[in-house]
Design an enzyme around this catalytic site. Structure first.
Site, PDB file in Angstrom:
ATOM      1  N   TYR A 141      37.965  -8.586 112.072  1.00 20.52           N
ATOM      2  CA  TYR A 141      39.352  -8.451 112.531  1.00 20.52           C
ATOM      3  C   TYR A 141      39.480  -7.625 113.812  1.00 20.52           C
ATOM      4  CZ  TYR A 141      40.448 -10.159 107.818  1.00 20.52           C
ATOM      5  OH  TYR A 141      40.520 -10.898 106.659  1.00 20.52           O
ATOM      6  N   LYS A 191      27.046 -12.039 103.016  1.00 18.23           N
ATOM      7  CA  LYS A 191      26.577 -13.424 103.150  1.00 18.23           C
ATOM      8  C   LYS A 191      25.244 -13.357 103.882  1.00 18.23           C
ATOM      9  CE  LYS A 191      28.362 -17.142 102.710  1.00 18.23           C
ATOM     10  NZ  LYS A 191      28.033 -18.170 101.675  1.00 18.23           N
ATOM     11  N   ASP A 223      30.684 -15.787  98.261  1.00 19.83           N
ATOM     12  CA  ASP A 223      31.226 -16.961  97.559  1.00 19.83           C
ATOM     13  C   ASP A 223      30.999 -16.847  96.058  1.00 19.83           C
ATOM     14  OD1 ASP A 223      28.597 -17.088  98.354  1.00 19.83           O
ATOM     15  OD2 ASP A 223      28.596 -19.232  98.799  1.00 19.83           O
ATOM     16  N   ASP A 247      39.136  -8.056 102.024  1.00 21.46           N
ATOM     17  CA  ASP A 247      40.531  -8.487 102.094  1.00 21.46           C
ATOM     18  C   ASP A 247      40.776  -9.587 101.066  1.00 21.46           C
ATOM     19  OD1 ASP A 247      43.077  -9.041 102.952  1.00 21.46           O
ATOM     20  OD2 ASP A 247      42.511  -9.894 104.889  1.00 21.46           O
ATOM     21  N   ASP A 251      42.500  -9.151  97.027  1.00 17.15           N
ATOM     22  CA  ASP A 251      43.704  -9.897  96.638  1.00 17.15           C
ATOM     23  C   ASP A 251      43.419 -10.766  95.416  1.00 17.15           C
ATOM     24  OD1 ASP A 251      45.330  -8.854  98.572  1.00 17.15           O
ATOM     25  OD2 ASP A 251      46.090 -10.808  99.233  1.00 17.15           O
TER      26      ASP A 251
END
Ligand code: NAD
Length: 365
Positions: A141, A191, A223, A247, A251
């Protein structure tokens, strides 16, 4: 003991839920013999209306001179004009930056009394009690280059994911330190199969783990982590992830609890009150939900996320562990007794408003 707390209630349901959180904090003060000097200041839309900016200098100055900041939520339709110069949400970003907080902690606990409020099967939810640690200031980000441009063959866009080993190390240490005080299990998400920054992340995780031989370190691909959070959420104790994965996963994990209104969070610059250079760091505590414009002003918002944020504040910023536990046990007790705000009342129970929920939790402290 005496503590200084800044309360920035913000907009929408922010002031409604923080009022109850302060009520509970005062009950803790009376029961344990502490004084909390609460100072309030404007932030978000309320600050734009009064000062033309979502984070007035005096609000930031107040945050910096207190022991901890309790935050409500900011934003709402009134300030949604995309052309507006000042946006309420910039207030929270600016506070995080000003305080230098780089780790976002989100505990997710499923209360036995609410197990039927979640969209997930009750059997899967038994014993869920985890904390997701998200890196907050680096990664995808914020890294540069970040831009859009047009070529003869069409439009292009690029974001960059860059981490330094120091940034990775400090967030992992937050994860390890938390795990040490809990069930001693840390899941590091990456990852590493496809990303170079993730391979560095994993390497640093292994190096840091040498300082925490009592904590079991597990690596999990992002994943797979997304899948396991739904399939077997009780597996997790502390989960640490970079900005993007954190993030998304935090959630996802919040859905387990059944309502946004239930969950607290903390943004910290490490878990020690003083940084390495001896400077004091101030942490920020807030419910994970927003300003809930659809229910604001009705007195029906669930204040538990804000109240549990006070428990985190007591534990992490003030080192008042017994006091924090008393708040958490009060919440658990009140839920077990059947008190419910509208968002968690799908199973029936004793329907109460925001203020009454605050009263019964404060009363139990
Ligand atoms: P939201 O979290 O405000 O609301 C989502 C849904 O959850 C709504 O149906 C709402 O009624 C419900 N809800 C939220 N908190 C609740 C509570 N305490 N009790 C009961 N129900 C609750 O998210 P949104 O609708 O996407 O955003 C509304 C505004 O809040 C936007 O302006 C957004 O930018 C802002 N926002 C601010 C923050 C923050 O200040 N940290 C975070 C998220 C969203």
């Amino acid at each position: 003991m005496r503590f200084r707390i800044a309360v920035l209630a913000g907009d929408g349901v922010g002031p409604e839920v923080t009022a109850e959180a302060v009520k509970v904090m005062e009950a803790v003060g009376r029961r344990f013999g502490h004084a909390f000097d609460v100072s309030t200041a404007k932030v978000g839309g309320a600050a734009i209306d009064e000062f033309g900016t979502p984070l007035p200098d005096e609000t930031m100055a107040l945050c910096q001179e207190t022991d901890a900041v309790l935050f409500g939520a900011v934003g709402g339709p009134k300030w949604d004009d995309p052309k507006a110069k000042a946006r309420p949400e910039d207030g929270i970003l600016a506070i995080r930056k000003g305080l230098g907080v780089f780790a976002n902690l989100r505990p997710v606990k499923v209360y036995a009394a609410l197990i039927n409020s979640s969209p997930i099967k009750p059997k899967v939810l038994e014993g869920v009690d985890m904390i997701v640690v998200r890196e907050l200031t680096g990664g995808l980000y914020f890294s540069r280059p970040k831009r859009r441009w047009t070529t003869a063959r069409g439009r292009r866009g690029v974001d960059t994911l860059r981490y330094t080993e120091q940034e990775i190390e400090r967030i992992l240490r937050v994860g390890f330190d938390l795990a040490r005080g809990r069930r001693k299990h840390l899941t590091s998400v990456d990852k590493a199969n496809v990303m170079e920054s993730s391979r560095l992340w994993r390497e640093v995780a292994v190096e840091v783990s040498a300082d925490y031989p009592d904590v079991e370190l597990e690596h999990m691909l992002a994943d797979n982590a997304a899948m396991q959070l739904i399939r077997n959420p009780a597996h997790f104790d502390v989960v640490v992830a970079d900005n993007t994965f954190g993030d998304i996963l935090s959630d996802e994990a919040s859905v387990l609890s059944g309502s946004m209104g239930m969950l607290p969070s903390a943004s910290v610059a490490g878990l020690k009150t003083a940084s390495k250079r001896g400077r004091r760091s101030v942490s920020l505590y807030e419910p994970i939900h927003g300003t809930a414009p659809d229910i604001a002003g009705k007195g029906i918002a669930n204040p538990i996320g804000a109240i549990l944020s006070v428990a985190m504040l007591l534990r992490h910023s003030l080192q008042l562990v017994e006091e924090a536990t008393a708040v958490e046990e009060s919440v658990e007790g009140v839920l077990a007794e059947g008190y419910r705000t509208a968002d968690i009342a799908s199973d029936g129970g004793d329907l109460v408003g925001t203020s009454r929920m605050g009263d019964v939790i404060a009363g139990r402290v």
